[in-house]
Design an enzyme around this catalytic site. Sequence first.
Site, PDB file in Angstrom:
ATOM      1  CD  GLN A 195      -5.401  -7.134   8.779  1.00 44.56           C
ATOM      2  OE1 GLN A 195      -5.418  -5.949   9.091  1.00 44.56           O
ATOM      3  NE2 GLN A 195      -6.266  -7.648   7.954  1.00 44.56           N
ATOM      4  CB  SER A 250      -2.815 -10.463   1.749  1.00 41.33           C
ATOM      5  OG  SER A 250      -3.898  -9.612   2.007  1.00 41.33           O
ATOM      6  CD  GLU A 295      -8.479  -4.319   6.496  1.00 37.05           C
ATOM      7  OE1 GLU A 295      -8.735  -5.512   6.707  1.00 37.05           O
ATOM      8  OE2 GLU A 295      -7.521  -3.924   5.828  1.00 37.05           O
ATOM      9  CD  GLU A 326     -12.922  -3.966  -8.753  1.00 33.57           C
ATOM     10  OE1 GLU A 326     -12.122  -3.994  -7.788  1.00 33.57           O
ATOM     11  OE2 GLU A 326     -12.791  -3.156  -9.701  1.00 33.57           O
TER      12      GLU A 326
HETATM   13  C1  LIG Z   1      -1.112  -0.563   0.375  1.00 26.52           C
HETATM   14  C2  LIG Z   1      -1.566  -1.916   0.754  1.00 26.52           C
HETATM   15  C3  LIG Z   1      -1.434  -2.347   2.056  1.00 26.52           C
HETATM   16  C4  LIG Z   1      -1.856  -3.639   2.434  1.00 26.52           C
HETATM   17  N1  LIG Z   1      -1.667  -4.038   3.715  1.00 26.52           N
HETATM   18  C5  LIG Z   1      -2.013  -5.302   4.066  1.00 26.52           C
HETATM   19  C6  LIG Z   1      -1.745  -5.795   5.374  1.00 26.52           C
HETATM   20  O1  LIG Z   1      -1.228  -5.092   6.227  1.00 26.52           O
HETATM   21  N2  LIG Z   1      -2.067  -7.058   5.678  1.00 26.52           N
HETATM   22  C7  LIG Z   1      -2.654  -7.877   4.777  1.00 26.52           C
HETATM   23  O2  LIG Z   1      -2.956  -9.022   5.117  1.00 26.52           O
HETATM   24  N3  LIG Z   1      -2.920  -7.460   3.507  1.00 26.52           N
HETATM   25  C8  LIG Z   1      -2.611  -6.190   3.141  1.00 26.52           C
HETATM   26  N4  LIG Z   1      -2.855  -5.752   1.858  1.00 26.52           N
HETATM   27  C9  LIG Z   1      -3.420  -6.683   0.896  1.00 26.52           C
HETATM   28  C10 LIG Z   1      -4.810  -6.368   0.419  1.00 26.52           C
HETATM   29  O3  LIG Z   1      -5.746  -6.683   1.412  1.00 26.52           O
HETATM   30  C11 LIG Z   1      -5.031  -7.154  -0.878  1.00 26.52           C
HETATM   31  O4  LIG Z   1      -4.121  -6.672  -1.831  1.00 26.52           O
HETATM   32  C12 LIG Z   1      -6.427  -6.997  -1.405  1.00 26.52           C
HETATM   33  O5  LIG Z   1      -7.354  -7.610  -0.547  1.00 26.52           O
HETATM   34  C13 LIG Z   1      -6.579  -7.553  -2.825  1.00 26.52           C
HETATM   35  O6  LIG Z   1      -6.055  -8.841  -2.943  1.00 26.52           O
HETATM   36  P1  LIG Z   1      -5.032  -9.195  -4.112  1.00 26.52           P
HETATM   37  O7  LIG Z   1      -3.981  -8.177  -4.095  1.00 26.52           O
HETATM   38  O8  LIG Z   1      -4.663 -10.595  -3.940  1.00 26.52           O
HETATM   39  O9  LIG Z   1      -5.870  -9.024  -5.439  1.00 26.52           O
HETATM   40  P2  LIG Z   1      -6.814 -10.123  -6.081  1.00 26.52           P
HETATM   41  O10 LIG Z   1      -7.688 -10.689  -5.043  1.00 26.52           O
HETATM   42  O11 LIG Z   1      -6.000 -11.053  -6.903  1.00 26.52           O
HETATM   43  O12 LIG Z   1      -7.675  -9.207  -7.031  1.00 26.52           O
HETATM   44  C14 LIG Z   1      -7.294  -8.829  -8.353  1.00 26.52           C
HETATM   45  C15 LIG Z   1      -8.478  -8.145  -9.024  1.00 26.52           C
HETATM   46  O13 LIG Z   1      -9.569  -9.051  -9.094  1.00 26.52           O
HETATM   47  C16 LIG Z   1     -10.705  -8.501  -8.511  1.00 26.52           C
HETATM   48  N5  LIG Z   1     -11.504  -9.533  -7.847  1.00 26.52           N
HETATM   49  C17 LIG Z   1     -11.107 -10.499  -6.996  1.00 26.52           C
HETATM   50  N6  LIG Z   1     -12.148 -11.215  -6.561  1.00 26.52           N
HETATM   51  C18 LIG Z   1     -13.239 -10.677  -7.146  1.00 26.52           C
HETATM   52  C19 LIG Z   1     -14.630 -10.949  -7.102  1.00 26.52           C
HETATM   53  N7  LIG Z   1     -15.142 -11.907  -6.331  1.00 26.52           N
HETATM   54  N8  LIG Z   1     -15.432 -10.180  -7.854  1.00 26.52           N
HETATM   55  C20 LIG Z   1     -14.955  -9.188  -8.630  1.00 26.52           C
HETATM   56  N9  LIG Z   1     -13.671  -8.879  -8.718  1.00 26.52           N
HETATM   57  C21 LIG Z   1     -12.821  -9.606  -7.973  1.00 26.52           C
HETATM   58  C22 LIG Z   1     -10.181  -7.501  -7.501  1.00 26.52           C
HETATM   59  O14 LIG Z   1     -11.144  -6.530  -7.183  1.00 26.52           O
HETATM   60  C23 LIG Z   1      -8.991  -6.950  -8.221  1.00 26.52           C
HETATM   61  O15 LIG Z   1      -9.423  -5.943  -9.093  1.00 26.52           O
HETATM   62  C24 LIG Z   1      -2.440  -4.480   1.467  1.00 26.52           C
HETATM   63  C25 LIG Z   1      -2.571  -4.033   0.130  1.00 26.52           C
HETATM   64  C26 LIG Z   1      -2.150  -2.772  -0.213  1.00 26.52           C
HETATM   65  C27 LIG Z   1      -2.310  -2.329  -1.654  1.00 26.52           C
END
Ligand SMILES: Cc1cc2nc3c(=O)[nH]c(=O)nc-3n(C[C@H](O)[C@H](O)[C@H](O)COP(=O)(O)OP(=O)(O)OC[C@H]3O[C@@H](n4cnc5c(N)ncnc54)[C@H](O)[C@@H]3O)c2cc1C
Lengths: 371, 411
Positions: B131, B134, B249, B379
């Site tokens: 998928q 991100s 998901e 969050e």
């Molecule tokens: C082990 C693992 C596997 C994954 N596998 C996949 C995959 O297969 N495919 C894929 O597409 N993605 C995958 N991901 C990605 C995952 O979906 C994202 O890491 C996740 O959605 C968070 O996005 P980010 O890392 O950009 O953090 P950010 O969005 O930058 O968030 C950083 C911090 O800000 C907070 N934050 C952001 N927006 C808000 C809001 N509106 N209100 C309050 N707090 C907020 C978050 O909660 C977090 O604490 C994976 C991640 C992990 C850790």
Amino acid sequence: MNFDFSDDQKSLKDEARKFLTDKAGAKVTRTVLNDAAISYDKALWKSVAEMGWLGAAIPEEHGGLGLGRLELCVLAEELGRAVAPIPFSSTVYFFAEALMLAGSDAQKAAHLPKVASGETIGCFALSEGPGAPTAASIQAKFDGSTLNGVKIPVTDGDVAGWAVVVAKEGSGVSLVLVDLNQAGVTRETLKTLDPTRGHAKLEFKNAKAERLGAAGQGWELSEAVLDRAAVLLAFEQVGGSQACLEMATDYAKNRYAFSRQIGSFQAIKHKLADMYVAIEVARSNAYYGAWALSTEAAELPFAAAAARAAGSDAYYLCAKENIQTHGGMGFTWEVDCHLFYRRAKLLALQAGGPAAWKEKLVKRLEQRNAA
Amino acid sequence: MDFNDTAEEAKFRAEARAFLAANCAPKGSDKERLSRRLSTDEYVKAAKAYQKKKAEAGFAGITWAKEQGGRGLPPIYAVIFNQEEAKFDAPSQPFAIGLGMCVPTVIAFSDDATKDRYVAKALRGEEIWCQLFSEPGAGSDVAASKTKAVRDGDDWVINGQKVWTTGAHFCDFGIVLVRTNPDVEKHKGLTMFIVDMKAPGVEVRPIHQASGGREFNEVYFTDVRVPDKNRLGEPGMGWNVALVTLMNERLAVGGSTGPDYAEIFELARNMPGPTGQGTLAQDEAFRQKLADWIVKAEGYKLSKFRTMTALSRGQTPGPESSIGKVINANHLMDICNTAIESMDHYGIINDGELAPMEAAFHQGYMWAPGLRIAGGTDEILKNIIAERVLGLPQDVRVDKGVAFKDLPSGR
Ligand SMILES: Cc1cc2nc3c(=O)[nH]c(=O)nc-3n(C[C@H](O)[C@H](O)[C@H](O)COP(=O)(O)OP(=O)(O)OC[C@H]3O[C@@H](n4cnc5c(N)ncnc54)[C@H](O)[C@@H]3O)c2cc1C
């Protein structure tokens, strides 16, 4: 698998809610709160009796409706939601359950019809002071026909006609059945955290009493009564928690600060989301307890302890965060938040406190693993 | 209320158990310990072989329609199978995302020819899916994806970068969310495609995770050509397609992974207590915590039963299932942390030979932070509960009515 209430049970719930919204609710609870001379609402008690709720789980041969414990759970949730100021739990979850569990045919025939009709208010007297009671700590004494000792606090002990008392008999513990309207009993009404439910100190001086169940079986029976009551109280706790969440959610949508609904602030949203999660955990555990209670499953002691621990924690969380969400308004006498905050603590302690139940839960896990 | 299996459910459970006993090693066996040391290649190979057997035995796509090669059974059967499978060392991880999220999206949004091409092969374990949602600048805010696709004849040409893509290094296909129109609001200019992970221009770079593993990746797209027939949904409707995936998901990722209260209880019975008196299992403070974990774990498990009951009555899973991850990720972290701390100095050691039981807690401790993030952070999930379950107002939006290209973006 089918892990939900039936349609009939759900419509009972709807009816109960409708009725309680009309006839009970904060206004009625407040009448009791504001008047130190009364500790329950007589009119509500009468209506509840007329609808058969008091005898919902009592067999038809003893004047009840002969429904089941699941129906009682449904009613309990609604009564909890309405912070109903009636001695329902003492009479139904404790007194009647103790009779059904341990009573002789004659004892059942003598008392259950009166419970079902609302004529008898019953209570359960266990505590004798601070700390979790144990079989060894019980001081009240039964000699085969008379009872001596002090029980404090006894929920609804101020208004009950009969009590089931946990007392020492010889080297063991027994349950005894006592008429509270006799010369050997004195009652002293107690001031408590939740004045919407009466409490008393009961003193027995050579009071006439009869044994309920076998001699020396009192502690096991007492635990079994508490387990049953725990499940039912857990439903009251879930109902109360849910009411708090709904109040808080509603307020968060309508109160503005910084030109925004406060519910659009994430700190408030996450608070409410945490309440929701806690309620779901409590509700699921309560449902499991309901299943165990209604099927007399061997899992009941474990399920009851889990339901109790989850219910107590959820209600405390929801009641305190409901006040917080309401801000200064929430801390006023006029707004209903404190009714729930008070009741949350009463319900958490009425059948023994959270720490003691958590300890029981772990002990029961150990027993289950050993089996 | 009735927790017992119906006659059909009991029969199915017995079949599942027989299948698993014949094809997998039980948890905690010597064979399981060996399988934990497999390389990724070996593990993926074992997973493919296992998936094939599952499909042949009718345990793949249990809830999928018969036309899709599934069994068309109510969700409770999938739960039963999962319950039984959890008792075994079944190599099913590589298929979780593809079969749990991607392929159901393909089924929902594509024509028969496309389904014929992909679905059966995925179900039989011949092809694995990932998928690609991100991006470095779009995680929680998935709709902020920048990777773009431009139409060129019968093809679309993709350029950009995805990140955190689990399994991309061994996957055959992926569903990718890309921007096809930067001139409209961000949710309106997205489109979803099926992409061949072996196509020219797709470059997968494994990322070394905090937990030590290398399960997720960066994926770079340089002039990658995707035929228009690989489009899922209409151009500009990609957000709606993504929502279907994300809905699945949430259901799929709620499950707890790693040690639970049963394991820490087992450990505590053989572990000295903090005062040096008795065992940890006899320590009062520990017992209170243990009770909280029991209540949460049982509550979560039972909540899932309630969801399943609702599903079996034809209701669709709502955002309520978001509670699973909020409970489980923190629960896992807390349990593992307590277990490790209880060992005092010795808790430092992460060596399966010296401390066989402890290794699972170390693994859980290191995995839990990822679990709190993957599939939506705590969050974001709390926002979902607050907004979609409780009906609270949305967060203040600065992106409404603004073309994507004009939106502020930071690092
Ligand atoms: C082990 C693992 C596997 C994954 N596998 C996949 C995959 O297969 N495919 C894929 O597409 N993605 C995958 N991901 C990605 C995952 O979906 C994202 O890491 C996740 O959605 C968070 O996005 P980010 O890392 O950009 O953090 P950010 O969005 O930058 O968030 C950083 C911090 O800000 C907070 N934050 C952001 N927006 C808000 C809001 N509106 N209100 C309050 N707090 C907020 C978050 O909660 C977090 O604490 C994976 C991640 C992990 C850790």
